[in-house]
Motif scaffolding. Structure first.
Motif, mmCIF file in Angstrom:
data_model
loop_
_atom_site.group_PDB
_atom_site.id
_atom_site.type_symbol
_atom_site.label_atom_id
_atom_site.label_comp_id
_atom_site.label_asym_id
_atom_site.label_seq_id
_atom_site.Cartn_x
_atom_site.Cartn_y
_atom_site.Cartn_z
ATOM 1 N N GLY A 271 19.339 16.204 41.906
ATOM 2 C CA GLY A 271 19.770 14.910 42.416
ATOM 3 C C GLY A 271 19.060 14.434 43.658
ATOM 4 N N TYR A 272 17.861 14.985 43.962
ATOM 5 C CA TYR A 272 17.144 14.589 45.176
ATOM 6 C C TYR A 272 15.795 13.978 44.807
ATOM 7 C CZ TYR A 272 20.610 17.659 47.279
ATOM 8 O OH TYR A 272 21.774 18.246 47.652
ATOM 9 N N PRO A 273 15.681 12.633 44.800
ATOM 10 C CA PRO A 273 14.413 12.007 44.436
ATOM 11 C C PRO A 273 13.367 12.191 45.527
ATOM 12 C CG PRO A 273 15.983 10.347 45.129
ATOM 13 C CD PRO A 273 16.737 11.644 45.085
ATOM 14 N N ALA A 274 12.097 12.237 45.096
ATOM 15 C CA ALA A 274 11.002 12.293 46.045
ATOM 16 C C ALA A 274 10.710 10.919 46.631
ATOM 17 C CB ALA A 274 9.751 12.849 45.354
ATOM 18 N N LYS A 275 11.026 9.869 45.865
ATOM 19 C CA LYS A 275 10.766 8.512 46.328
ATOM 20 C C LYS A 275 11.647 7.543 45.549
ATOM 21 C CE LYS A 275 6.973 5.227 47.049
ATOM 22 N NZ LYS A 275 5.497 5.019 46.980
ATOM 23 N N VAL A 276 11.953 6.420 46.172
ATOM 24 C CA VAL A 276 12.718 5.362 45.506
ATOM 25 C C VAL A 276 11.885 4.084 45.546
ATOM 26 C CG1 VAL A 276 14.836 4.005 45.456
ATOM 27 C CG2 VAL A 276 14.909 6.402 46.193
ATOM 28 N N HIS A 277 11.525 3.572 44.369
ATOM 29 C CA HIS A 277 10.806 2.309 44.260
ATOM 30 C C HIS A 277 11.820 1.169 44.183
ATOM 31 C CE1 HIS A 277 6.783 4.093 43.113
ATOM 32 N NE2 HIS A 277 7.597 5.118 42.866
ATOM 33 N N ILE A 278 11.563 0.094 44.908
ATOM 34 C CA ILE A 278 12.394 -1.102 44.826
ATOM 35 C C ILE A 278 11.617 -2.146 44.030
ATOM 36 C CG2 ILE A 278 13.643 -2.880 46.096
ATOM 37 C CD1 ILE A 278 14.722 -0.034 46.459
ATOM 38 N N LEU A 279 12.100 -2.464 42.845
ATOM 39 C CA LEU A 279 11.389 -3.374 41.951
ATOM 40 C C LEU A 279 11.430 -4.802 42.489
ATOM 41 C CD1 LEU A 279 12.740 -2.056 38.522
ATOM 42 C CD2 LEU A 279 10.621 -1.411 39.691
ATOM 43 N N PRO A 280 10.346 -5.540 42.319
ATOM 44 C CA PRO A 280 10.331 -6.934 42.781
ATOM 45 C C PRO A 280 11.337 -7.817 42.048
ATOM 46 C CG PRO A 280 8.104 -6.128 42.394
ATOM 47 C CD PRO A 280 9.031 -5.108 41.825
ATOM 48 N N ARG A 281 11.641 -7.463 40.800
ATOM 49 C CA ARG A 281 12.606 -8.229 40.030
ATOM 50 C C ARG A 281 13.627 -7.262 39.426
ATOM 51 N NH1 ARG A 281 9.892 -12.292 35.906
ATOM 52 N NH2 ARG A 281 12.118 -12.810 35.723
ATOM 53 N N PRO A 282 14.888 -7.641 39.357
ATOM 54 C CA PRO A 282 15.881 -6.749 38.739
ATOM 55 C C PRO A 282 15.633 -6.640 37.245
ATOM 56 C CG PRO A 282 16.872 -8.863 39.248
ATOM 57 C CD PRO A 282 15.504 -8.890 39.852
ATOM 58 N N LEU A 283 15.882 -5.442 36.713
ATOM 59 C CA LEU A 283 15.701 -5.247 35.270
ATOM 60 C C LEU A 283 17.031 -5.369 34.555
ATOM 61 C CD1 LEU A 283 16.841 -2.204 34.470
ATOM 62 C CD2 LEU A 283 14.662 -1.475 35.368
ATOM 63 N N GLU A 284 16.970 -5.511 33.231
ATOM 64 C CA GLU A 284 18.180 -5.671 32.431
ATOM 65 C C GLU A 284 18.286 -4.544 31.414
ATOM 66 O OE1 GLU A 284 20.290 -9.336 31.807
ATOM 67 O OE2 GLU A 284 19.390 -9.381 29.810
ATOM 68 N N SER A 285 19.429 -3.899 31.415
ATOM 69 C CA SER A 285 19.812 -2.918 30.413
ATOM 70 C C SER A 285 18.955 -1.647 30.456
ATOM 71 C CB SER A 285 19.815 -3.532 29.016
ATOM 72 O OG SER A 285 20.541 -2.720 28.135
ATOM 73 N N THR A 286 18.904 -0.942 29.317
ATOM 74 C CA THR A 286 18.355 0.423 29.273
ATOM 75 C C THR A 286 17.106 0.522 28.407
ATOM 76 O OG1 THR A 286 19.816 0.965 27.409
ATOM 77 C CG2 THR A 286 20.660 1.416 29.617
ATOM 78 N N GLY A 287 16.339 -0.556 28.301
ATOM 79 C CA GLY A 287 15.192 -0.545 27.394
ATOM 80 C C GLY A 287 13.864 -0.228 28.044
ATOM 81 N N ALA A 288 13.845 0.223 29.307
ATOM 82 C CA ALA A 288 12.589 0.450 30.018
ATOM 83 C C ALA A 288 11.918 1.747 29.567
ATOM 84 C CB ALA A 288 12.839 0.480 31.522
ATOM 85 N N VAL A 289 10.574 1.799 29.737
ATOM 86 C CA VAL A 289 9.794 3.013 29.465
ATOM 87 C C VAL A 289 8.707 3.156 30.529
ATOM 88 C CG1 VAL A 289 10.186 3.006 26.967
ATOM 89 C CG2 VAL A 289 8.211 1.786 27.921
ATOM 90 N N ILE A 290 8.233 4.389 30.713
ATOM 91 C CA ILE A 290 7.080 4.692 31.575
ATOM 92 C C ILE A 290 5.906 5.030 30.667
ATOM 93 C CG2 ILE A 290 6.126 6.271 33.284
ATOM 94 C CD1 ILE A 290 8.158 4.626 34.587
ATOM 95 N N TYR A 291 4.743 4.368 30.909
ATOM 96 C CA TYR A 291 3.593 4.589 30.033
ATOM 97 C C TYR A 291 2.315 4.225 30.786
ATOM 98 C CZ TYR A 291 0.664 4.262 25.785
ATOM 99 O OH TYR A 291 -0.312 4.422 24.836
ATOM 100 N N ARG A 292 1.362 5.163 30.825
ATOM 101 C CA ARG A 292 0.052 4.963 31.441
ATOM 102 C C ARG A 292 0.151 4.397 32.860
ATOM 103 N NH1 ARG A 292 -3.812 2.599 26.533
ATOM 104 N NH2 ARG A 292 -3.557 4.408 25.127
ATOM 105 N N GLY A 293 1.007 5.038 33.654
ATOM 106 C CA GLY A 293 1.107 4.677 35.067
ATOM 107 C C GLY A 293 1.888 3.425 35.363
ATOM 108 N N GLY A 294 2.637 2.892 34.399
ATOM 109 C CA GLY A 294 3.411 1.678 34.634
ATOM 110 C C GLY A 294 4.823 1.779 34.083
ATOM 111 N N LEU A 295 5.726 1.046 34.732
ATOM 112 C CA LEU A 295 7.089 0.895 34.224
ATOM 113 C C LEU A 295 7.146 -0.422 33.462
ATOM 114 C CD1 LEU A 295 10.196 1.585 34.162
ATOM 115 C CD2 LEU A 295 10.378 0.121 36.197
ATOM 116 N N PHE A 296 7.476 -0.348 32.169
ATOM 117 C CA PHE A 296 7.610 -1.539 31.335
ATOM 118 C C PHE A 296 9.097 -1.834 31.169
ATOM 119 C CE2 PHE A 296 3.535 0.305 30.448
ATOM 120 C CZ PHE A 296 2.678 -0.769 30.296
#
Length: 465
Positions: A271-296
């Motif tokens: 439960g201890y993250p190394a870093k917390v990113h604050i996204l420029p825009r809020p995301l919706e729901s649970t459909g996100a993925v990480i791929y080739r260095g990006g959060l989609f």
């Protein structure tokens, strides 16, 4: 009355007798005034029977007096006094005795029920023991069947693998196939000994989904914001990130902007993250993925998908999905604004959604991971609201029947290579009864899921090409 007594007395005197008659007045035992008249017998000097008869008469009179006393006592008791006045206390004793008898009877019935329950539990214990013994024997026979050719082993002739068994090399995979057909024998631990638990060390070619194992819990959210969420690993990371980096988003709330970064899955479990990113825009729901260095992800209340660069910490691409339903128009059966769901498989980046034109059926589009341009689109005949979640493996879409049933199934498959769908019935366990996210990681060869606060993985097995 007094005149009568005097007349009698006078008659005796006139008879010429010298005997004297006596008249006596006195109170009796009850206090009443009484008169007694006595006269001596003119012919008998003594009463012959007096010596023996008088005591007997007195005894009888005494008995009669006692009986009269008892009768009087009973009569007084009927009026609320005397010995019968104590009868209500006796009634209470009888009532208490009746209550005690009823309680004793209830205890006996409870004892009988407990004895029946004890017998049932003992029978279940014996049945469980027989099943465990049968499972142990089956494991021994299966292990014996895995002996190399030429080595003798018990049960080799009686438990010979089917004709297709040689296709499941190495041998641990063949053993797992047999286990998947026998529900009484757990297989989760045995999977850890196979090549499926060591991604990248064996052939990673494509194939059809054959089997999904038991869920393995990696971590648990500790706040209500984590009832739903998404956790991921990058199957094709770019420096400085690696496949060990783990990412997590808790998706309960209207302003979901925090992306937690962990160096490895064990750090996520603590439960201890190394870093917390604050996204420029809020995301919706649970459909996100990480791929080739990006959060989609899908920005909140839009039909667009966006790419957030993990190194530059900024949005580098965003594109609208034409006609896609959003914010509750065409979600999965559990809801949660799951209208737009992103996925990754061996062939690249996908988006899963529906449109008014498709009338709620699932639509698949292949995306360019840099520009988010749609390369190709497929329209299926699987209704999006009729399934709980979906994922892609080797260009084939698979759907889950229920998000809450403990014994759900992978119930449909749509092959983009042929444009055809087919029904399936591959067992799938919802251990915590609320599946809100499900994605496939082609590098790990596992399903990542979020099940009611719990971050879990499922091992899978594919057919050979």
């Amino acid at each position: 009355m007094l005149g009568v007594w005097l007349l009698l007395w006078g008659s005796v005197a006139l008879g010429g007798r010298a005997d004297t008659a006596f008249l006596r007045r006195a109170h009796d035992s009850s206090g009443r005034c009484t008169y007694s008249f006595t006269v001596a017998s003119p012919v008998e000097a003594a009463c012959p029977e007096a010596a023996g008869g008088v005591p007997e008469l007195r005894a009888e009179l005494a008995a009669l007096a006692a009986r009269l006393s008892r009768l009087e006592s009973r009569e007084r008791g009927a009026g609320g006094s005397g010995p019968r006045g104590a009868e209500p206390g006796g009634a209470r004793d009888l009532q208490q005795a009746s209550q005690l008898e009823a309680a004793y009877g209830e205890l006996l019935r409870a004892k009988s029920r407990l004895e029946e329950e004890k017998g049932r539990l003992e029978r279940e214990k014996e049945e469980l023991g027989r099943r465990l013994e049968s499972s142990a024997q089956e494991i021994s026979r299966l292990r014996a069947a895995r002996c190399p050719p030429g080595r003798e082993g018990p049960g080799r002739d009686t438990l010979r693998a089917p004709a297709k068994a040689p296709r499941w090399e190495p041998q641990p995979l063949s053993y797992q196939e047999l286990q998947s057909e026998r529900s009484e024998v757990p297989v989760s631990r045995l999977l850890e000994e196979t090549a499926l638990a060591r991604p990248g060390k064996e052939d990673s070619g494509c194939g059809q989904l054959l089997w999904v194992g038991e869920p393995v819990v990696f971590g648990r959210a500790d706040s209500i914001a984590g009832k739903y969420g998404v956790w991921m690993k990058d199957p094709e990371p770019v420096p400085p990130f690696t496949r060990d980096n783990t990412w997590r988003v808790d998706t309960v709330g209207t302003e979901v902007r925090q992306l937690f970064q962990y160096e490895e899955a064990e750090q996520l479990a603590r439960g201890y993250p190394a870093k917390v990113h604050i996204l420029p825009r809020p995301l919706e729901s649970t459909g996100a993925v990480i791929y080739r260095g990006g959060l989609f992800f899908q920005p909140r209340q839009s039909r667009s998908v966006a790419r957030y660069d993990l190194r530059g910490e900024s949005i580098t691409a965003e594109r609208e999905i034409p006609g896609a339903g959003y914010h509750g128009q065409y979600p999965y059966s559990w809801g949660g604004y799951t209208d737009i769901d992103l996925a990754v498989d061996e062939t690249g980046l996908w988006v899963i959604y529906s449109t008014d034109k498709a009338r709620g059926a699932i639509v698949l589009s292949k995306l360019d991971p840099e520009t988010l341009e749609i390369r190709r689109t497929w329209e299926t005949n699987i209704r999006k609201r009729g399934v709980a979640n979906s994922f892609l493996i080797c260009g084939t879409l698979y759907t889950v029947s229920s998000y809450s049933a403990p014994n759900a199934t992978i119930n449909f498959a749509y092959d983009t290579a042929t444009g055809t769908s087919r029904a399936l019935s591959i067992p799938f366990e919802n251990r915590f009864r609320y599946l809100s996210m499900l994605d496939y990681n082609p590098a790990e060869r596992q399903l990542f899921a979020w099940d009611s606060f719990n971050m879990v993985t499922y091992p899978v097995r594919l057919s050979r090409p």
